[in-house]
Design a protein around this motif. Structure first.
Motif, short mmCIF file in Angstrom:
data_model
loop_
_atom_site.label_atom_id
_atom_site.label_comp_id
_atom_site.label_asym_id
_atom_site.label_seq_id
_atom_site.Cartn_x
_atom_site.Cartn_y
_atom_site.Cartn_z
N ASP A 43 8.36 8.15 6.31
CA ASP A 43 8.16 6.81 5.77
C ASP A 43 7.32 6.87 4.50
O ASP A 43 6.44 7.72 4.36
N GLU A 44 7.60 5.96 3.58
CA GLU A 44 6.84 5.89 2.34
C GLU A 44 5.63 4.98 2.54
O GLU A 44 5.72 3.93 3.16
N VAL A 45 4.49 5.39 2.00
CA VAL A 45 3.25 4.63 2.13
C VAL A 45 2.66 4.43 0.74
O VAL A 45 2.51 5.38 -0.03
N TRP A 46 2.35 3.18 0.42
CA TRP A 46 1.67 2.84 -0.82
C TRP A 46 0.30 2.31 -0.44
O TRP A 46 0.16 1.60 0.56
N ILE A 47 -0.71 2.64 -1.24
CA ILE A 47 -2.06 2.18 -0.94
C ILE A 47 -2.54 1.28 -2.07
O ILE A 47 -2.67 1.70 -3.22
N TYR A 48 -2.78 0.03 -1.72
CA TYR A 48 -3.20 -1.01 -2.66
C TYR A 48 -4.72 -1.18 -2.53
O TYR A 48 -5.24 -1.40 -1.45
N PHE A 49 -5.42 -1.02 -3.64
CA PHE A 49 -6.87 -1.18 -3.66
C PHE A 49 -7.24 -2.50 -4.32
O PHE A 49 -6.64 -2.89 -5.33
N ARG A 50 -8.27 -3.14 -3.78
CA ARG A 50 -8.83 -4.33 -4.39
C ARG A 50 -10.31 -4.37 -4.06
O ARG A 50 -10.78 -3.66 -3.17
N GLY A 51 -11.05 -5.16 -4.78
CA GLY A 51 -12.48 -5.29 -4.52
C GLY A 51 -13.28 -5.23 -5.82
O GLY A 51 -12.72 -5.03 -6.90
N PRO A 52 -14.59 -5.36 -5.70
CA PRO A 52 -15.43 -5.45 -6.90
C PRO A 52 -15.46 -4.16 -7.72
O PRO A 52 -15.75 -4.20 -8.90
#
Length: 70
Positions: A43-52
């Protein structure tokens, strides 16, 4: 299947800048036991980052599930 995991950087300091430090032997990035039931090998996994500490927020890592061990 494709999965996107959202990382809120304030939670534990995991930001795109520390991806290299978080890599495990063999180029493994994540070891999240709670998600094992959702993914399958390949399976393909993408990692989305957010935050200060993440400008701009977005996908900073992509990969494939290479192994699942309990």
């Amino acid at each position: 299947m494709k999965f996107i995991y959202k990382i809120y950087s304030r939670a534990d300091g995991f930001t795109p800048a520390v991806i290299a430090k978080r890599m495990f032997r063999g180029g493994l990035l994540l070891r999240w036991d709670r998600y094992l039931e959702a993914v399958s090998k390949g399976d393909e996994v993408w990692i989305y980052f957010r935050g200060p500490n993440v400008t701009p927020p977005g996908i900073y890592a992509k990969g494939r599930v290479c192994a699942i061990s309990n």
